[in-house]
Design a protein around this motif. Structure first.
Motif, mmCIF file in Angstrom:
data_model
loop_
_atom_site.group_PDB
_atom_site.id
_atom_site.type_symbol
_atom_site.label_atom_id
_atom_site.label_comp_id
_atom_site.label_asym_id
_atom_site.label_seq_id
_atom_site.Cartn_x
_atom_site.Cartn_y
_atom_site.Cartn_z
ATOM 1 N N PRO A 1 -0.773 -4.345 4.725
ATOM 2 C CA PRO A 1 -1.915 -3.332 4.030
ATOM 3 C C PRO A 1 -3.141 -3.924 3.545
ATOM 4 C CG PRO A 1 0.491 -3.120 3.032
ATOM 5 C CD PRO A 1 0.668 -4.232 3.891
ATOM 6 N N ASP B 1 -6.780 -2.568 5.055
ATOM 7 C CA ASP B 1 -7.869 -2.426 4.240
ATOM 8 C C ASP B 1 -9.032 -3.002 4.890
ATOM 9 O OD1 ASP B 1 -6.373 -0.692 2.743
ATOM 10 O OD2 ASP B 1 -6.066 -2.222 1.227
ATOM 11 N N CYS C 1 -0.879 4.139 4.437
ATOM 12 C CA CYS C 1 -2.341 3.434 4.248
ATOM 13 C C CYS C 1 -3.605 4.242 5.020
ATOM 14 C CB CYS C 1 -2.485 2.091 4.851
ATOM 15 S SG CYS C 1 -1.457 0.784 4.044
#
Length: 451
Positions: free
Chosen positions: A330, A334, A383
């Motif tokens: 994750p 990002d 996500c």
């Protein structure tokens, strides 16, 4: 890019490079390979880049697969044809089940060099250079075999050319005609626990193709159904440099040793020679990322390797292991999103799940491979990202190197047909089982996107 050249990598620290006894001989071999015809063409590279751009936007799915490391003495018709067959079978399963066009990229015609954790290997008190793949040295444990030999680069070029020639001949003729799926069959189909499911898929594909040909008013075999691209880790920089050149009526430099080179985990350093080399070539490129990649480092690498937002330029191939992917992926998703660049995400479920048995045999557990793939799809969806491909080490041979699968390969079975000299590969049956699993996950993800 005005400050870049095919040799500018030499000004940076270069990891995983062999120590040759005579650098002058290396230079002579590099010059000789540079005069030889290119292995691939710039228009093939542009075609792949366009398809990868479509995958980055969710319109295609990348299937990248092949040997962990090719061997020169395995450059024979049956070995090459069987790898082609399993990749074709996997691609049709993915296309039918996932409802997307599939990009077929083989880890072949150049996957001759491998990174090593240690520069040296010791056996019974004797220490020699580690085996780094047939492009560098030979696996036999003798000083002569383990001494890096520049002439092996020429042998690699020749073997890659032979492999490409045979693949192109097969792809351009009836061997890959989906109306003749019997050409693609491997011997296991009649005995596999998945045989009936594969036959059902094959029948459905054949019926769909015949309907489309009838609708379009063409004769069977007239349509161009299949294209194939090559890839390898761009590890050995003198070899990559040798085939890097400008092309008439094209901007920039192209690494014409392969369509799709990638940077491995061990050579993605900043600043490093591999990053320097890769930033200047016009090929679509891959970058392996894993637990050791800090998010800030990934942001910097994306900025260097893809300074402009060019979809199809950069594929991020993540490899964590089934137990680690939820902890690390994750933050990297990002980090990539923060750059504002369009990248393609691909999952390598093999390398993070490597295990060594009590008897010292390197293997992988099939359920862990599927588990990492399963979690990869779910994490990307959670996500707001998209998994757009898989990167698999496989073979078309009936090997026993990975534990598990439909036929239940056990740890005791590993010695029956363990042929890899480096990393364990999925056999043809396990590879197709992965394709069936991924096709179901892909179908659900497509359904959720539409919803």
């Amino acid at each position: 890019m005005s400050e870049w050249s095919p040799t500018s990598w030499k000004s940076k620290p270069a990891g995983q490079q062999p120590q040759y006894p005579c650098e002058a001989e290396v230079a002579r071999v590099v010059e000789e390979i540079a005069r030889l015809p290119p292995l691939v063409t710039s228009w093939e590279i542009h075609a792949l880049r366009s398809q990868l751009a479509e995958a980055a936007h969710g319109e295609r799915f990348l299937l990248q697969g092949g040997d962990c490391a090719e061997r020169y003495d395995h450059c024979d018709s049956s070995t090459i044809a069987n790898k082609l067959k399993i990749l074709l079978q996997m691609s049709l399963v993915l296309a039918l089940g996932g409802g997307k066009r599939v990009i077929r990229v083989g880890r072949f015609a150049g996957q001759y060099a491998k990174p090593r954790s240690d520069d040296f290997e010791t056996r019974e008190g004797t220490t020699l250079a580690s085996y780094r793949g047939d492009l560098i040295n030979c696996p036999e444990f003798t000083e002569a075999a383990r001494t890096p030999n520049p002439q092996l680069m020429l042998r690699g070029y020749e073997r890659a050319a032979l492999t490409l020639n045979f693949i192109r001949a097969l792809v351009s003729r009836g061997f890959v005609d989906p109306n003749r799926l019997d050409y693609w069959n491997l011997d296991w189909v009649k005995d596999s626990p998945m045989a009936e499911e594969y036959r059902r898929i094959a029948r459905q594909i054949g019926e769909s193709i015949r309907f489309m040909e009838s609708l379009m008013g063409v004769h069977p075999g007239e349509l161009q159904w299949i294209d194939f691209f090559t890839s390898h880790e761009g590890l050995h920089l003198p070899y990559e440099q040798a085939q890097t050149r400008r092309v008439p009526r094209q901007e920039g430099w192209f690494d014409l040793s392969t369509h799709f080179p990638w940077i491995g985990m061990r050579t993605a350093e900043l600043p490093g020679a591999h990053v320097e080399f890769f930033r200047g070539i016009r090929n679509p490129i891959g970058l392996k990322v894993g637990p050791g990649m800090p998010p800030e480092a990934l942001r910097q690498l994306i900025g260097i390797l893809q300074p402009d937002d060019e979809p199809g330029r950069l594929t991020l191939i993540h490899r964590f292991g089934a137990d680690s992917i939820a902890r690390f992926l994750p933050a990297l998703i990002d980090a990539a999103r923060a750059t504002g660049k369009t990248v393609l995400w691909c999952c390598d479920p093999m390398h993070g799940n490597t295990r060594t048995t009590a008897s010292g045999i390197k293997t992988r557990r099939f359920e862990e491979i599927l588990s990492e793939l399963d979690r990869a799809f779910d994490i990307h969806a959670a996500c707001g990202s998209r998994l757009g491909g898989i990167h698999i080490e496989l073979t078309g041979e009936n090997v026993t190197e990975c534990i598990g699968g439909a036929r239940g390969v056990s740890e005791a079975d590993l010695t029956l047909a363990y042929k890899s000299g480096l990393d364990p590969r999925l056999n043809y049956e396990q590879a197709l089982e992965v394709a069936l699993f991924v096709s179901r996950k892909l179908a659900r993800s497509v359904k959720n996107e539409v919803a």
